[in-house]
Design a protein around this motif. Sequence first.
Motif, PDB file in Angstrom:
ATOM      1  N   LEU A   1      -7.231  -3.222 -25.612  1.00  0.00           N
ATOM      2  CA  LEU A   1      -8.019  -4.448 -25.471  1.00  0.00           C
ATOM      3  C   LEU A   1      -9.303  -4.194 -24.698  1.00  0.00           C
ATOM      4  CD1 LEU A   1      -5.187  -7.047 -24.729  1.00  0.00           C
ATOM      5  CD2 LEU A   1      -6.507  -6.807 -26.833  1.00  0.00           C
ATOM      6  N   ILE A   2      -9.195  -3.404 -23.637  1.00  0.00           N
ATOM      7  CA  ILE A   2     -10.376  -3.076 -22.833  1.00  0.00           C
ATOM      8  C   ILE A   2     -11.368  -2.263 -23.653  1.00  0.00           C
ATOM      9  CG2 ILE A   2     -11.203  -1.783 -20.826  1.00  0.00           C
ATOM     10  CD1 ILE A   2      -8.536  -2.511 -19.448  1.00  0.00           C
ATOM     11  N   ALA A   3     -10.858  -1.251 -24.367  1.00  0.00           N
ATOM     12  CA  ALA A   3     -11.727  -0.398 -25.186  1.00  0.00           C
ATOM     13  C   ALA A   3     -12.415  -1.214 -26.270  1.00  0.00           C
ATOM     14  CB  ALA A   3     -10.914   0.733 -25.812  1.00  0.00           C
ATOM     15  N   ARG A   4     -11.667  -2.090 -26.944  1.00  0.00           N
ATOM     16  CA  ARG A   4     -12.248  -2.910 -28.012  1.00  0.00           C
ATOM     17  C   ARG A   4     -13.330  -3.830 -27.454  1.00  0.00           C
ATOM     18  NH1 ARG A   4     -10.871  -4.081 -33.099  1.00  0.00           N
ATOM     19  NH2 ARG A   4      -8.982  -2.838 -32.891  1.00  0.00           N
ATOM     20  N   ASP A   5     -13.061  -4.396 -26.284  1.00  0.00           N
ATOM     21  CA  ASP A   5     -14.035  -5.292 -25.661  1.00  0.00           C
ATOM     22  C   ASP A   5     -15.326  -4.541 -25.321  1.00  0.00           C
ATOM     23  OD1 ASP A   5     -14.692  -7.935 -24.388  1.00  0.00           O
ATOM     24  OD2 ASP A   5     -14.765  -6.688 -22.597  1.00  0.00           O
ATOM     25  N   ILE A   6     -15.177  -3.338 -24.771  1.00  0.00           N
ATOM     26  CA  ILE A   6     -16.356  -2.536 -24.408  1.00  0.00           C
ATOM     27  C   ILE A   6     -17.153  -2.159 -25.657  1.00  0.00           C
ATOM     28  CG2 ILE A   6     -17.110  -0.317 -23.481  1.00  0.00           C
ATOM     29  CD1 ILE A   6     -14.794  -0.490 -21.492  1.00  0.00           C
ATOM     30  N   VAL A   7     -16.452  -1.721 -26.716  1.00  0.00           N
ATOM     31  CA  VAL A   7     -17.131  -1.295 -27.940  1.00  0.00           C
ATOM     32  C   VAL A   7     -17.879  -2.459 -28.586  1.00  0.00           C
ATOM     33  CG1 VAL A   7     -16.765  -0.496 -30.312  1.00  0.00           C
ATOM     34  CG2 VAL A   7     -15.614   0.650 -28.410  1.00  0.00           C
ATOM     35  N   THR A   8     -17.221  -3.604 -28.728  1.00  0.00           N
ATOM     36  CA  THR A   8     -17.865  -4.746 -29.376  1.00  0.00           C
ATOM     37  C   THR A   8     -19.056  -5.247 -28.563  1.00  0.00           C
ATOM     38  OG1 THR A   8     -16.237  -6.238 -28.347  1.00  0.00           O
ATOM     39  CG2 THR A   8     -15.776  -5.474 -30.580  1.00  0.00           C
ATOM     40  N   LYS A   9     -18.917  -5.275 -27.241  1.00  0.00           N
ATOM     41  CA  LYS A   9     -20.040  -5.710 -26.407  1.00  0.00           C
ATOM     42  C   LYS A   9     -21.214  -4.739 -26.498  1.00  0.00           C
ATOM     43  CE  LYS A   9     -17.637  -8.516 -22.938  1.00  0.00           C
ATOM     44  NZ  LYS A   9     -17.238  -8.637 -21.507  1.00  0.00           N
ATOM     45  N   THR A  10     -20.901  -3.435 -26.527  1.00  0.00           N
ATOM     46  CA  THR A  10     -21.962  -2.427 -26.621  1.00  0.00           C
ATOM     47  C   THR A  10     -22.707  -2.554 -27.937  1.00  0.00           C
ATOM     48  OG1 THR A  10     -20.729  -0.893 -25.213  1.00  0.00           O
ATOM     49  CG2 THR A  10     -22.466   0.041 -26.597  1.00  0.00           C
TER      50      THR A  10
ATOM     51  N   VAL B   1     -16.773  -6.811 -35.778  1.00  0.00           N
ATOM     52  CA  VAL B   1     -15.391  -6.508 -36.160  1.00  0.00           C
ATOM     53  C   VAL B   1     -15.237  -5.000 -36.302  1.00  0.00           C
ATOM     54  CG1 VAL B   1     -13.573  -6.814 -37.871  1.00  0.00           C
ATOM     55  CG2 VAL B   1     -15.113  -8.713 -37.345  1.00  0.00           C
ATOM     56  N   VAL B   2     -14.365  -4.418 -35.482  1.00  0.00           N
ATOM     57  CA  VAL B   2     -14.053  -2.988 -35.567  1.00  0.00           C
ATOM     58  C   VAL B   2     -12.649  -2.869 -36.140  1.00  0.00           C
ATOM     59  CG1 VAL B   2     -13.831  -0.816 -34.319  1.00  0.00           C
ATOM     60  CG2 VAL B   2     -15.502  -2.522 -33.561  1.00  0.00           C
ATOM     61  N   GLU B   3     -12.537  -2.323 -37.322  1.00  0.00           N
ATOM     62  CA  GLU B   3     -11.236  -2.212 -37.984  1.00  0.00           C
ATOM     63  C   GLU B   3     -10.395  -1.111 -37.335  1.00  0.00           C
ATOM     64  OE1 GLU B   3     -10.184  -4.272 -40.102  1.00  0.00           O
ATOM     65  OE2 GLU B   3     -12.027  -5.282 -40.739  1.00  0.00           O
ATOM     66  N   GLY B   4      -9.072  -1.300 -37.376  1.00  0.00           N
ATOM     67  CA  GLY B   4      -8.156  -0.285 -36.873  1.00  0.00           C
ATOM     68  C   GLY B   4      -8.037  -0.295 -35.362  1.00  0.00           C
ATOM     69  N   THR B   5      -7.253   0.638 -34.843  1.00  0.00           N
ATOM     70  CA  THR B   5      -7.057   0.784 -33.406  1.00  0.00           C
ATOM     71  C   THR B   5      -8.217   1.573 -32.817  1.00  0.00           C
ATOM     72  OG1 THR B   5      -4.669   0.858 -33.809  1.00  0.00           O
ATOM     73  CG2 THR B   5      -5.427   1.512 -31.634  1.00  0.00           C
ATOM     74  N   VAL B   6      -8.815   1.027 -31.757  1.00  0.00           N
ATOM     75  CA  VAL B   6     -10.061   1.574 -31.233  1.00  0.00           C
ATOM     76  C   VAL B   6      -9.858   2.869 -30.449  1.00  0.00           C
ATOM     77  CG1 VAL B   6     -11.997   1.143 -29.670  1.00  0.00           C
ATOM     78  CG2 VAL B   6     -11.209  -0.651 -31.217  1.00  0.00           C
ATOM     79  N   LEU B   7      -8.825   2.925 -29.598  1.00  0.00           N
ATOM     80  CA  LEU B   7      -8.648   4.081 -28.718  1.00  0.00           C
ATOM     81  C   LEU B   7      -8.617   5.414 -29.475  1.00  0.00           C
ATOM     82  CD1 LEU B   7      -6.175   2.855 -25.942  1.00  0.00           C
ATOM     83  CD2 LEU B   7      -8.549   3.578 -25.661  1.00  0.00           C
ATOM     84  N   PRO B   8      -7.823   5.556 -30.526  1.00  0.00           N
ATOM     85  CA  PRO B   8      -7.837   6.841 -31.246  1.00  0.00           C
ATOM     86  C   PRO B   8      -9.216   7.160 -31.824  1.00  0.00           C
ATOM     87  CG  PRO B   8      -5.919   5.541 -31.863  1.00  0.00           C
ATOM     88  CD  PRO B   8      -6.806   4.636 -31.071  1.00  0.00           C
ATOM     89  N   GLN B   9      -9.938   6.141 -32.251  1.00  0.00           N
ATOM     90  CA  GLN B   9     -11.275   6.370 -32.814  1.00  0.00           C
ATOM     91  C   GLN B   9     -12.240   6.871 -31.739  1.00  0.00           C
ATOM     92  OE1 GLN B   9     -12.641   3.255 -35.666  1.00  0.00           O
ATOM     93  NE2 GLN B   9     -10.660   2.275 -35.278  1.00  0.00           N
TER      94      GLN B   9
ATOM     95  N   TRP C   1      -0.940   0.834 -23.073  1.00  0.00           N
ATOM     96  CA  TRP C   1      -1.689   1.165 -24.280  1.00  0.00           C
ATOM     97  C   TRP C   1      -2.434  -0.056 -24.802  1.00  0.00           C
ATOM     98  CZ3 TRP C   1      -3.190   5.144 -27.332  1.00  0.00           C
ATOM     99  CH2 TRP C   1      -3.616   4.831 -28.618  1.00  0.00           C
ATOM    100  N   PHE C   2      -1.702  -1.171 -24.900  1.00  0.00           N
ATOM    101  CA  PHE C   2      -2.333  -2.381 -25.419  1.00  0.00           C
ATOM    102  C   PHE C   2      -3.418  -2.879 -24.477  1.00  0.00           C
ATOM    103  CE2 PHE C   2       1.432  -2.732 -28.185  1.00  0.00           C
ATOM    104  CZ  PHE C   2       0.778  -2.955 -29.391  1.00  0.00           C
ATOM    105  N   ALA C   3      -3.171  -2.756 -23.175  1.00  0.00           N
ATOM    106  CA  ALA C   3      -4.198  -3.155 -22.216  1.00  0.00           C
ATOM    107  C   ALA C   3      -5.428  -2.276 -22.374  1.00  0.00           C
ATOM    108  CB  ALA C   3      -3.644  -3.063 -20.792  1.00  0.00           C
ATOM    109  N   GLY C   4      -5.198  -0.960 -22.524  1.00  0.00           N
ATOM    110  CA  GLY C   4      -6.304  -0.039 -22.736  1.00  0.00           C
ATOM    111  C   GLY C   4      -7.012  -0.314 -24.042  1.00  0.00           C
TER     112      GLY C   4
END
Length: 273
Positions: free
Chosen positions: A51-60, A80-88, A46-49
């Motif tokens: 981190l990957i999701a947050r990295d993709i979103v911020t780069k995009t 800065v994306v607040e909260g946990t990215v995957l559920p969003q 979950w945490f790996a996912g």
Amino acid sequence: MTTGDTQPTTPLPPWTYSETPPKRRRRVWPWILALVIVLGLAVAAWFAGELIARDIVTKTIREQVITQLSLPADQDIDVVVEGTVLPQLIVGTLEDVTVSSDDVKLGALVGDVTVHAQDIAIRGEGTAGAASATVVLDPQQLRTLLSTIEDFPADSVDLAEPNVTMATELRLFGVELPVGVALTPTAVDGDIVLTPAALQVAGNEVTADALRDQFGGFADAVLRDWTICIAEYVPAGVELSDIKVTGDQVVADLAIDGAIVSDTSLQELGVCE
């Protein structure tokens, strides 16, 4: 008398030995250990996912900002994306995003920019909920912007909260008299308007009426409002809503149309009329 030797002996009942082994207890701890390991792997995944999701979103987001605003590829942009990215991402809405960068150059408009948006839909006809931006200009950046106005003495501009100050000259009978003007900035229909608030002639404070009485129509050069259109520097979906001088900075607040997320016409630069 009967002695012990002659007492009758009663035979013992038949007896056999039978050993019943105790029931073996099932060992539960290996199952608990296995469960802990599985849960640990799931959490790690979950945490790996995440981190990957947050990295993709911020780069995009960073790439889109650079593309839409035609910024240099190496522009330092903080996302800065607040909260946990995957559920969003699963829901399809980013709840709270802040994008900021210093020394953003938008034509003649240069400043430190912060954009804050909430409830950004990322699928379909996406929109955003509340969205706003703040642009902060130092005196030199303000001079750069004001230099685009014809006949404005931009090199003399400084800040004296709550006003912008400038220095110019008026000629009377061949004599040039220094005039200082304090200008109050306001936002009018998306433009910056500088309105004279105080005047000095040769270091002495005067009223607008006194200046006009002394210089006649020549006084209009310093008594006029100055309008600065910034629409050509920002997307059409962004409009100036407030501006003020705070300390040694000019702080401009801008409202953002939430439809800018998907409406390409709002992403294009505006037009000064």
